[in-house]
Design a protein around this motif. Structure first.
Motif, PDB file in Angstrom:
ATOM      1  N   TRP A  91      48.981  47.308  -2.061  1.00 54.01           N
ATOM      2  CA  TRP A  91      48.883  46.598  -3.647  1.00 54.01           C
ATOM      3  C   TRP A  91      48.297  45.930  -3.972  1.00 54.01           C
ATOM      4  CZ3 TRP A  91      53.923  45.572  -5.287  1.00 54.01           C
ATOM      5  CH2 TRP A  91      55.095  45.869  -3.652  1.00 54.01           C
ATOM      6  N   ALA A  92      47.256  45.478  -3.961  1.00 53.56           N
ATOM      7  CA  ALA A  92      45.978  45.567  -4.466  1.00 53.56           C
ATOM      8  C   ALA A  92      45.440  47.145  -5.351  1.00 53.56           C
ATOM      9  CB  ALA A  92      44.322  45.334  -4.226  1.00 53.56           C
ATOM     10  N   GLU A  93      46.073  47.536  -5.125  1.00 48.55           N
ATOM     11  CA  GLU A  93      45.448  49.587  -5.274  1.00 48.55           C
ATOM     12  C   GLU A  93      46.487  49.107  -6.628  1.00 48.55           C
ATOM     13  OE1 GLU A  93      44.385  54.098  -4.822  1.00 48.55           O
ATOM     14  OE2 GLU A  93      44.799  52.709  -3.482  1.00 48.55           O
ATOM     15  N   THR A  96      46.312  47.297  -9.524  1.00 50.96           N
ATOM     16  CA  THR A  96      45.183  47.193 -10.623  1.00 50.96           C
ATOM     17  C   THR A  96      45.627  48.601 -10.988  1.00 50.96           C
ATOM     18  OG1 THR A  96      44.017  45.541  -8.796  1.00 50.96           O
ATOM     19  CG2 THR A  96      42.613  47.652 -10.926  1.00 50.96           C
ATOM     20  N   GLU A  97      45.642  49.390 -10.851  1.00 53.95           N
ATOM     21  CA  GLU A  97      46.226  50.857 -11.812  1.00 53.95           C
ATOM     22  C   GLU A  97      47.300  50.695 -12.008  1.00 53.95           C
ATOM     23  OE1 GLU A  97      47.479  53.444  -8.511  1.00 53.95           O
ATOM     24  OE2 GLU A  97      45.444  54.156  -7.577  1.00 53.95           O
ATOM     25  N   GLN A  98      48.761  50.253 -12.546  1.00 49.55           N
ATOM     26  CA  GLN A  98      49.493  49.584 -13.417  1.00 49.55           C
ATOM     27  C   GLN A  98      49.187  49.012 -14.419  1.00 49.55           C
ATOM     28  OE1 GLN A  98      53.539  50.414 -12.467  1.00 49.55           O
ATOM     29  NE2 GLN A  98      53.098  51.131 -10.070  1.00 49.55           N
ATOM     30  N   ASP A 108      42.812  35.290   1.885  1.00 53.55           N
ATOM     31  CA  ASP A 108      43.125  36.900   1.596  1.00 53.55           C
ATOM     32  C   ASP A 108      45.013  36.951   0.910  1.00 53.55           C
ATOM     33  OD1 ASP A 108      41.265  37.846   3.035  1.00 53.55           O
ATOM     34  OD2 ASP A 108      41.106  37.852   5.050  1.00 53.55           O
ATOM     35  N   ARG A 109      45.132  36.039   0.435  1.00 50.50           N
ATOM     36  CA  ARG A 109      46.089  36.050  -0.595  1.00 50.50           C
ATOM     37  C   ARG A 109      45.800  37.175  -1.819  1.00 50.50           C
ATOM     38  NH1 ARG A 109      48.337  29.849   0.575  1.00 50.50           N
ATOM     39  NH2 ARG A 109      46.059  29.719  -0.856  1.00 50.50           N
ATOM     40  N   LEU A 110      47.235  37.823  -2.183  1.00 46.41           N
ATOM     41  CA  LEU A 110      47.071  38.688  -3.203  1.00 46.41           C
ATOM     42  C   LEU A 110      47.392  37.165  -4.763  1.00 46.41           C
ATOM     43  CD1 LEU A 110      47.352  41.876  -4.326  1.00 46.41           C
ATOM     44  CD2 LEU A 110      48.493  40.253  -5.440  1.00 46.41           C
ATOM     45  N   HIS A 111      46.759  37.589  -5.798  1.00 43.59           N
ATOM     46  CA  HIS A 111      47.222  36.535  -6.896  1.00 43.59           C
ATOM     47  C   HIS A 111      47.247  37.469  -7.876  1.00 43.59           C
ATOM     48  CE1 HIS A 111      47.029  32.419  -5.127  1.00 43.59           C
ATOM     49  NE2 HIS A 111      46.095  33.443  -4.609  1.00 43.59           N
ATOM     50  N   THR A 112      48.542  37.268  -8.795  1.00 42.15           N
ATOM     51  CA  THR A 112      48.850  38.447 -10.056  1.00 42.15           C
ATOM     52  C   THR A 112      49.996  37.135 -11.126  1.00 42.15           C
ATOM     53  OG1 THR A 112      48.913  40.243 -10.581  1.00 42.15           O
ATOM     54  CG2 THR A 112      50.339  39.516  -9.319  1.00 42.15           C
ATOM     55  N   PHE A 113      49.943  38.249 -12.646  1.00 35.56           N
ATOM     56  CA  PHE A 113      50.835  37.162 -13.152  1.00 35.56           C
ATOM     57  C   PHE A 113      52.153  38.710 -13.214  1.00 35.56           C
ATOM     58  CE2 PHE A 113      47.553  34.546 -13.275  1.00 35.56           C
ATOM     59  CZ  PHE A 113      48.314  33.417 -13.528  1.00 35.56           C
TER      60      PHE A 113
END
Length: 332
Positions: A91-93, A96-98, A108-113
């Motif tokens: 998911w991180a990759e 980030t790629e998009q 170890d929790r992923l955060h985005t918007f």
């Protein structure tokens, strides 16, 4: 038994961008094209797993004229998703790629918007989607697909009063500032400053958080209990896909209880979910009027097509059949 999440409903400024993100980036299925039942001129769109299972569902009201939201004295914030164990790097990759900024916290929790600046949190948990819960429209392998909605933040001026609401009315344990739902699911309480301004709805605001109950009898039970306890009640109503009751917790946020039946196949088959303008029965008499309104604004309701495949497209380009000709599962 503790309560589970049913769905979460928010506001989006741009339905097209919203659809692109939640289907093509996050890999959810578009499961329902409908209307805001309080305002039939406003779209209401739904995402979830392939079957639209309660607990996986995120919905949005499409609002064209909202300005930036103001998260002030009281508001829900964000969507917390569960992902399978071992899928964080994927998911991180992918994000980030998009072009989406990603941060991993100390837990170890992923955060985005998302495009409406809604904070999203992805956290690993046991289990993954299986059989017809897998979204076969998505390029995301089943072992990485989002498995459900597991919480959000709830910001209120009086954490204790809001905690009592959930404990007294809904029998939800409060541990510290955590509303302890089923399993890893939780709503996290945060105290807002005493001088915080009034919140204002805008793009990305959360309209309500919905918890699941089994039957209409449960709704009536909580409706009557709220009256006895003096909590604010809004409405007990049949939404078609489920029956609901709405309360306003002491901080001013809307909380819904919703039944898990009859579900989203009430008016569309499983393979056809999201491919038509789906109207609850009480709006069928206004279908022509509603369709005309949206047609004049260039809105089509046939963007998403029925599912016609037999299985999941893997990264190697091969189709893995998940049911044989007799309908028997081949999954472990």
């Amino acid at each position: 038994m503790t309560m589970k999440t049913h769905h979460i409903s928010l506001l989006t400024e741009d339905v097209k961008k919203n659809e692109e993100f939640y289907t093509n980036v996050l890999g959810l299925r578009f499961i329902k094209n409908s209307i805001n039942q309080a305002n039939p001129n406003m779209r209401h769109i739904y995402y979830g797993d392939f079957m639209g299972t309660p607990g996986t569902v995120v919905t949005f009201f499409g609002v064209d004229d909202f300005k930036e939201r103001l998260d002030g004295r009281m508001f829900f914030s964000g969507i917390h998703f569960s992902i399978p164990e071992g899928s964080m790097d994927f998911w991180a990759e992918r994000l980030t790629e998009q072009g989406y900024q990603v941060e991993i916290d100390d837990l170890d929790r992923l955060h985005t918007f998302d495009p409406d600046k809604i904070p999203l949190r992805l956290q690993e948990s046991e289990g993954q989607l299986f059989d017809w819960h897998i979204n076969y429209f998505s390029d995301i392998p089943a072992e990485y697909q989002i498995t459900g909605v597991v919480g959000a933040e709830l910001h209120v001026p009086d954490v204790a009063a809001t905690g009592r609401f959930f404990e007294e009315l809904l029998d939800i344990p409060v541990k510290g500032n955590i509303l302890d739902l089923d399993g890893i699911e939780a709503i996290e309480l945060y105290q807002t400053p005493s001088d915080a301004p009034e919140s204002k709805f805008g793009r990305g605001s959360t309209d309500h958080y919905a918890l699941a109950v089994e039957s209409g009898a449960d709704l009536v039970k909580y409706w009557e209990r709220a009256k006895e306890l003096g909590y604010k009640r809004e409405v007990l109503i049949d939404r078609g896909y489920f029956r609901s009751v709405y309360f306003i917790e002491p901080g001013g946020n809307r909380v819904e209880l919703a039944t898990t039946n009859p579900g989203f196949t009430l008016d569309e088959s499983l393979f056809d979910l999201g491919t038509t303008l789906a109207l609850p029965p009480r709006f069928e008499g206004k279908r022509a009027q509603i369709e005309k309104y949206f047609a004049e604004r260039g809105v089509n309701f046939d963007e998403f097509k029925p599912y016609t495949g037999t299985g999941h497209l893997e990264n190697d380009g091969k189709i893995r059949s998940v049911h044989d000709e007799n309908g028997n599962t081949r999954n472990d």
